[in-house]
Scaffold this active site. Sequence first.
Site, PDB file in Angstrom:
ATOM      1  N   HIS A  67      90.595  71.118 121.252  1.00 24.01           N
ATOM      2  CA  HIS A  67      91.531  71.154 121.246  1.00 24.01           C
ATOM      3  C   HIS A  67      92.466  70.725 119.553  1.00 24.01           C
ATOM      4  O   HIS A  67      92.700  70.451 119.208  1.00 24.01           O
ATOM      5  CB  HIS A  67      92.696  70.976 122.009  1.00 24.01           C
ATOM      6  CG  HIS A  67      92.373  71.618 123.018  1.00 24.01           C
ATOM      7  ND1 HIS A  67      93.420  71.842 124.087  1.00 24.01           N
ATOM      8  CD2 HIS A  67      92.181  73.422 123.294  1.00 24.01           C
ATOM      9  CE1 HIS A  67      93.280  72.966 125.275  1.00 24.01           C
ATOM     10  NE2 HIS A  67      92.781  74.039 124.540  1.00 24.01           N
ATOM     11  N   GLU A 121      95.511  64.437 141.529  1.00 22.44           N
ATOM     12  CA  GLU A 121      95.580  65.197 142.816  1.00 22.44           C
ATOM     13  C   GLU A 121      95.458  66.475 142.600  1.00 22.44           C
ATOM     14  O   GLU A 121      94.586  67.056 141.655  1.00 22.44           O
ATOM     15  CB  GLU A 121      97.423  65.968 142.214  1.00 22.44           C
ATOM     16  CG  GLU A 121      97.643  66.267 140.921  1.00 22.44           C
ATOM     17  CD  GLU A 121      98.741  66.044 140.967  1.00 22.44           C
ATOM     18  OE1 GLU A 121      99.486  65.896 141.874  1.00 22.44           O
ATOM     19  OE2 GLU A 121      99.341  66.737 139.603  1.00 22.44           O
ATOM     20  N   ILE A 143      93.759  65.527 122.007  1.00 23.68           N
ATOM     21  CA  ILE A 143      93.716  65.143 120.949  1.00 23.68           C
ATOM     22  C   ILE A 143      93.517  63.755 120.265  1.00 23.68           C
ATOM     23  O   ILE A 143      93.836  63.819 119.715  1.00 23.68           O
ATOM     24  CB  ILE A 143      94.598  66.182 119.839  1.00 23.68           C
ATOM     25  CG1 ILE A 143      96.255  65.408 120.720  1.00 23.68           C
ATOM     26  CG2 ILE A 143      94.390  67.952 120.504  1.00 23.68           C
ATOM     27  CD1 ILE A 143      97.117  66.222 120.074  1.00 23.68           C
ATOM     28  N   GLN A 159      89.599  68.374 126.187  1.00 25.22           N
ATOM     29  CA  GLN A 159      90.563  69.110 125.477  1.00 25.22           C
ATOM     30  C   GLN A 159      91.974  67.851 124.485  1.00 25.22           C
ATOM     31  O   GLN A 159      93.005  68.350 124.447  1.00 25.22           O
ATOM     32  CB  GLN A 159      91.879  69.428 127.329  1.00 25.22           C
ATOM     33  CG  GLN A 159      91.263  70.719 127.613  1.00 25.22           C
ATOM     34  CD  GLN A 159      91.197  71.150 128.955  1.00 25.22           C
ATOM     35  OE1 GLN A 159      92.126  71.654 129.127  1.00 25.22           O
ATOM     36  NE2 GLN A 159      91.607  70.498 130.325  1.00 25.22           N
ATOM     37  N   THR A 211      92.934  67.163 134.683  1.00 22.28           N
ATOM     38  CA  THR A 211      93.231  68.288 134.077  1.00 22.28           C
ATOM     39  C   THR A 211      93.325  69.377 134.910  1.00 22.28           C
ATOM     40  O   THR A 211      92.873  69.229 136.052  1.00 22.28           O
ATOM     41  CB  THR A 211      92.200  69.019 133.245  1.00 22.28           C
ATOM     42  OG1 THR A 211      92.197  70.245 131.947  1.00 22.28           O
ATOM     43  CG2 THR A 211      90.485  68.981 133.706  1.00 22.28           C
TER      44      THR A 211
HETATM   45  P1  NAD Z   1      98.352  68.147 131.730  1.00 21.64           P
HETATM   46  O1  NAD Z   1      99.180  67.534 131.614  1.00 21.64           O
HETATM   47  O2  NAD Z   1      98.608  69.801 132.434  1.00 21.64           O
HETATM   48  O3  NAD Z   1      97.095  67.374 133.227  1.00 21.64           O
HETATM   49  C1  NAD Z   1      97.077  66.374 133.283  1.00 21.64           C
HETATM   50  C2  NAD Z   1      96.098  66.184 135.357  1.00 21.64           C
HETATM   51  O4  NAD Z   1      95.588  64.770 135.112  1.00 21.64           O
HETATM   52  C3  NAD Z   1      97.090  66.151 135.984  1.00 21.64           C
HETATM   53  O5  NAD Z   1      96.652  67.370 137.138  1.00 21.64           O
HETATM   54  C4  NAD Z   1      97.550  65.020 136.840  1.00 21.64           C
HETATM   55  O6  NAD Z   1      97.593  64.883 137.867  1.00 21.64           O
HETATM   56  C5  NAD Z   1      96.359  64.343 135.724  1.00 21.64           C
HETATM   57  N1  NAD Z   1      96.037  62.925 135.948  1.00 21.64           N
HETATM   58  C6  NAD Z   1      97.090  62.319 135.512  1.00 21.64           C
HETATM   59  N2  NAD Z   1      96.686  60.877 136.152  1.00 21.64           N
HETATM   60  C7  NAD Z   1      96.146  60.515 135.810  1.00 21.64           C
HETATM   61  C8  NAD Z   1      95.318  59.472 136.285  1.00 21.64           C
HETATM   62  N3  NAD Z   1      95.687  58.251 136.116  1.00 21.64           N
HETATM   63  N4  NAD Z   1      93.712  60.178 136.974  1.00 21.64           N
HETATM   64  C9  NAD Z   1      93.619  60.726 136.857  1.00 21.64           C
HETATM   65  N5  NAD Z   1      94.107  61.936 136.772  1.00 21.64           N
HETATM   66  C10 NAD Z   1      95.622  61.981 135.962  1.00 21.64           C
HETATM   67  O7  NAD Z   1      97.087  67.850 131.035  1.00 21.64           O
HETATM   68  P2  NAD Z   1      95.863  68.735 130.664  1.00 21.64           P
HETATM   69  O8  NAD Z   1      95.322  69.678 131.854  1.00 21.64           O
HETATM   70  O9  NAD Z   1      95.144  68.129 130.122  1.00 21.64           O
HETATM   71  O10 NAD Z   1      96.809  70.458 129.873  1.00 21.64           O
HETATM   72  C11 NAD Z   1      95.411  70.535 128.736  1.00 21.64           C
HETATM   73  C12 NAD Z   1      96.328  70.704 127.593  1.00 21.64           C
HETATM   74  O11 NAD Z   1      97.491  69.011 127.271  1.00 21.64           O
HETATM   75  C13 NAD Z   1      95.875  70.458 126.092  1.00 21.64           C
HETATM   76  O12 NAD Z   1      95.961  71.639 125.527  1.00 21.64           O
HETATM   77  C14 NAD Z   1      95.563  69.333 125.604  1.00 21.64           C
HETATM   78  O13 NAD Z   1      95.169  68.959 124.205  1.00 21.64           O
HETATM   79  C15 NAD Z   1      97.178  69.077 125.634  1.00 21.64           C
HETATM   80  N6  NAD Z   1      97.362  67.410 125.952  1.00 21.64           N
HETATM   81  C16 NAD Z   1      96.826  66.570 125.296  1.00 21.64           C
HETATM   82  C17 NAD Z   1      96.652  65.117 125.121  1.00 21.64           C
HETATM   83  C18 NAD Z   1      96.131  63.844 124.564  1.00 21.64           C
HETATM   84  O14 NAD Z   1      95.833  63.835 123.788  1.00 21.64           O
HETATM   85  N7  NAD Z   1      95.619  62.584 124.796  1.00 21.64           N
HETATM   86  C19 NAD Z   1      97.704  64.725 126.226  1.00 21.64           C
HETATM   87  C20 NAD Z   1      98.616  65.224 126.698  1.00 21.64           C
HETATM   88  C21 NAD Z   1      98.080  66.962 126.656  1.00 21.64           C
END
Ligand code: NAD
Length: 235
Positions: free
Chosen positions: A109, A204, A93, A91, A177
């Site tokens: 995404h 978590e 980007i 998911q 996620t």
């Molecule tokens: P989210 O922010 O909703 O959830 C992130 C999850 O990762 C949480 O459950 C959290 O507990 C967990 N987390 C945080 N730090 C962690 C670690 N060190 N190790 C393991 N787990 C950890 O993000 P999501 O579920 O990916 O949400 C989906 C949407 O967010 C998508 O649309 C995506 O495109 C977008 N998104 C992308 C990026 C990126 O490209 N890196 C960043 C943020 C969000």
Amino acid sequence: MHRPASIVLLTGAGISAESGVDTFRDKDGIWSKVDYRDVATPEGFARDPELVHDFYNQRRSGLAEVVPNAAHAALARLERSFRGRFLLVTQNIDDLHERAGSRRLIHMHGELTKALCAKCGARHEWHGATSGSSRCPSCQQVGHLRPDVVWFGEMPYRMDEIEGALWQCDLFVSIGTSGNVYPAAGFVEMARDAGARTVELNLEPSSGRGLFDQAIHGRASEIVPEFVEHLLAGG
Ligand code: NAD
């Protein structure tokens, strides 16, 4: 456990968190600072395109300051060593999976490093800034380029391929996620219906925790390499 013949992995923002990329829904995540309706919907872009360009320009230039972590590296190692069918769906980007060496990868995404022309539909590698005066290299029109990112209300990419792989997989692993954004949050149920074993690796318990056969909670840079070593050792 039987050695799997076909694996699908889904990653989210949590796998990139330790590389320094902000997650979305955590306490200090991006959605605590910016309203998603302004920067991640077609309506927000129509209302204030420059705000949206700036938001993604900052994130795109920020990629130069981050590097893949041990979790990205472990998934690339798994892809190289695993003999069965393999698909990594992200998911995210950011481009950290490909920089770690992942190849059988779908960015459902979209990608920060691409721009999409809303006029002709062409996609181009894009490493600089986009703005209302950017020109599409294909149709040469000005003012129609946007970040190649799937916004709320838009259809994620390559869903047919993803669903096909989910129906065939016997191991589904969800990593980093929160399980709040559909359709990705529904993949675990599709994999279960296909008879796959399902595993969650997250900091978590996610919203869908009850749908996984196994959950390992901890930092992705620690639990993902351990999980991959165990899997490759036949565990
Ligand atoms: P989210 O922010 O909703 O959830 C992130 C999850 O990762 C949480 O459950 C959290 O507990 C967990 N987390 C945080 N730090 C962690 C670690 N060190 N190790 C393991 N787990 C950890 O993000 P999501 O579920 O990916 O949400 C989906 C949407 O967010 C998508 O649309 C995506 O495109 C977008 N998104 C992308 C990026 C990126 O490209 N890196 C960043 C943020 C969000």
